[in-house]
Design a protein around this motif. Structure first.
Motif, PDB file in Angstrom:
ATOM      1  N   LEU A  53       0.617  -1.215   0.115  1.00  0.00           N
ATOM      2  CA  LEU A  53       0.305   0.025   0.086  1.00  0.00           C
ATOM      3  C   LEU A  53       0.344   1.147   0.275  1.00  0.00           C
ATOM      4  O   LEU A  53       0.644   2.447  -0.274  1.00  0.00           O
ATOM      5  CB  LEU A  53      -0.864  -0.133   1.346  1.00  0.00           C
ATOM      6  CG  LEU A  53      -2.091  -0.936   0.935  1.00  0.00           C
ATOM      7  CD1 LEU A  53      -3.468  -1.218   2.931  1.00  0.00           C
ATOM      8  CD2 LEU A  53      -3.511  -0.874  -0.027  1.00  0.00           C
ATOM      9  N   GLN A 181      -3.218   0.634  -4.089  1.00  0.00           N
ATOM     10  CA  GLN A 181      -2.990   1.763  -3.758  1.00  0.00           C
ATOM     11  C   GLN A 181      -2.254   2.413  -5.075  1.00  0.00           C
ATOM     12  O   GLN A 181      -3.373   3.833  -5.433  1.00  0.00           O
ATOM     13  CB  GLN A 181      -1.105   1.695  -2.904  1.00  0.00           C
ATOM     14  CG  GLN A 181      -0.550   3.200  -3.363  1.00  0.00           C
ATOM     15  CD  GLN A 181      -0.794   4.213  -3.871  1.00  0.00           C
ATOM     16  OE1 GLN A 181      -0.833   5.631  -3.734  1.00  0.00           O
ATOM     17  NE2 GLN A 181       0.017   3.780  -4.945  1.00  0.00           N
ATOM     18  N   VAL A 188      -6.293   5.658   0.131  1.00  0.00           N
ATOM     19  CA  VAL A 188      -5.285   5.319   0.572  1.00  0.00           C
ATOM     20  C   VAL A 188      -4.898   5.898   1.240  1.00  0.00           C
ATOM     21  O   VAL A 188      -4.128   5.482   2.591  1.00  0.00           O
ATOM     22  CB  VAL A 188      -4.634   3.723  -0.224  1.00  0.00           C
ATOM     23  CG1 VAL A 188      -2.992   4.217   0.548  1.00  0.00           C
ATOM     24  CG2 VAL A 188      -5.361   2.774  -1.023  1.00  0.00           C
ATOM     25  N   ARG A 192      -2.376   6.773   5.165  1.00  0.00           N
ATOM     26  CA  ARG A 192      -0.850   6.067   5.002  1.00  0.00           C
ATOM     27  C   ARG A 192      -0.461   6.389   5.961  1.00  0.00           C
ATOM     28  O   ARG A 192       0.343   5.410   6.729  1.00  0.00           O
ATOM     29  CB  ARG A 192      -0.425   7.195   3.717  1.00  0.00           C
ATOM     30  CG  ARG A 192       1.177   7.354   3.556  1.00  0.00           C
ATOM     31  CD  ARG A 192       1.656   8.289   2.515  1.00  0.00           C
ATOM     32  NE  ARG A 192       2.994   8.117   2.408  1.00  0.00           N
ATOM     33  CZ  ARG A 192       3.443   6.753   1.378  1.00  0.00           C
ATOM     34  NH1 ARG A 192       2.084   5.957   0.363  1.00  0.00           N
ATOM     35  NH2 ARG A 192       4.853   6.455   1.031  1.00  0.00           N
TER      36      ARG A 192
END
Length: 324
Positions: A53, A181, A188, A192
């Motif tokens: 991610l 992502q 996302v 984060r």
């Protein structure tokens, strides 16, 4: 969300000590955490998904712009640490259980903790991330192949079983994270700052579970394993540093390469040992102890390199004042 982000940042910067606390608790109250060992692969897959991610398409572009540095880092990663592991196993005449565990640690890719440590050290973070991504994507082939070649002298190694294990717990979760992502970038990005928290919790649970179920074995072999692990990490970091200097890398890149080579994805080593070498229960110990030690050693190395960065900055300022 901001508070969770700050917590995630704090835990990431102090992951070595968090793992140590979790390990001590597991050693003290093994029954409370031993259940976690049944979910080792799930926890590692979660950590790898979290890593995916954080990877952007721009990271791959950076890798293409600096192929020499990435290639050097990957070569060092998959030659220095595996060979160091093999030499230490031979030198100390380790029993098969411990030997395959040490070999596994040496044959694993770099860990995401190296990116944090490189940042603290003032090293080239982009290079560190690029090397971690590259070594991780190469892991499904190189980790089983090297383990088969170097560890086969001690125990029977199933190459294809290991390939399947690495694909399931590393490659697929990382690719899934990258895809999520890419297609849901904005969503996302909102979480984060919290993502490192997921990886930290997953790694702590993996190591704590291993310590809990191996409490008695740690009492018997812990000191020997710790000594081997410490030598492996320090020699690897030193050799990575030396190779970077031989190829005339600058200060920041040398720092990144040294840290990346010395800091392994020891959580993967623990998971692979648990899944592929269940008949060798001590095989999980080197990876578990490495997880604690390499974060502490990496932090100390980062502090030393950071001081070097500050000294260089002061010297540049003084030189600028004198020229003015």
């Amino acid at each position: 969300m901001k508070k969770l982000g700050k917590l995630a940042s704090f835990l990431s910067l102090n992951i070595g000590f968090i793992i140590l606390i979790g390990s001590l608790f597991a050693f003290w109250k093994p029954a409370a955490i031993s259940w976690a060992v049944n979910y080792t692969s799930l926890f590692l897959g979660t950590a790898m998904f979290g890593m995916g991610l954080t990877i952007h398409v721009s990271d791959f572009r950076m890798m293409l712009r600096h192929p020499k540095d990435i290639f050097l880092g990957a070569c060092c990663q998959y030659t220095i640490m595996p060979l160091m592991a093999w030499v230490l196993c031979r030198l100390f005449r380790l029993p098969p259980d411990l030997a395959i565990g040490v070999i596994l640690v040496g044959c694993c890719p770099g860990g995401t903790a190296s990116n944090v440590i490189t940042y603290i050290a003032g090293g080239d973070v982009a290079l560190s991330v690029g090397m971690t991504i590259t070594s991780t994507l190469l892991a499904p082939v190189l980790t089983p192949a090297l383990t088969y070649l170097l560890g086969g002298a001690w125990v029977q190694v199933s190459f294809w079983a290991m390939v399947l294990s690495v694909v399931k717990v590393v490659l697929l979760p990382v690719l899934a994270g990258i895809a999520l992502q890419y297609f849901f970038h904005e969503q996302v990005e909102k979480i984060r700052e919290v993502l490192p928290l997921i990886s930290v919790i997953a790694i702590v649970m993996i190591i704590s579970g291993i310590v809990a179920v191996n409490r008695e074995k740690l009492l018997e072999s812990g000191l020997l394993v710790f000594g081997i692990v410490m030598l492996h990490n320090l020699l690897g970091m030193g050799a990575g540093f030396l190779m970077a200097r031989i190829f005339h890398e600058d200060y920041r890149k040398t720092t990144a390469i040294a840290i990346e080579v010395g800091m392994q994805n020891s959580g993967l080593a623990v998971s692979l040992a648990a899944v592929n070498f269940a008949a060798n229960p001590l095989a999980t110990l080197p990876g578990a102890i490495f997880s604690v030690w390499h974060n502490i050693a990496g932090s100390l190395f980062a502090g030393w390199r950071r001081r070097g960065v500050e000294v260089r900055r002061r010297e540049m300022k003084d030189a600028a004042k004198e020229s003015a």
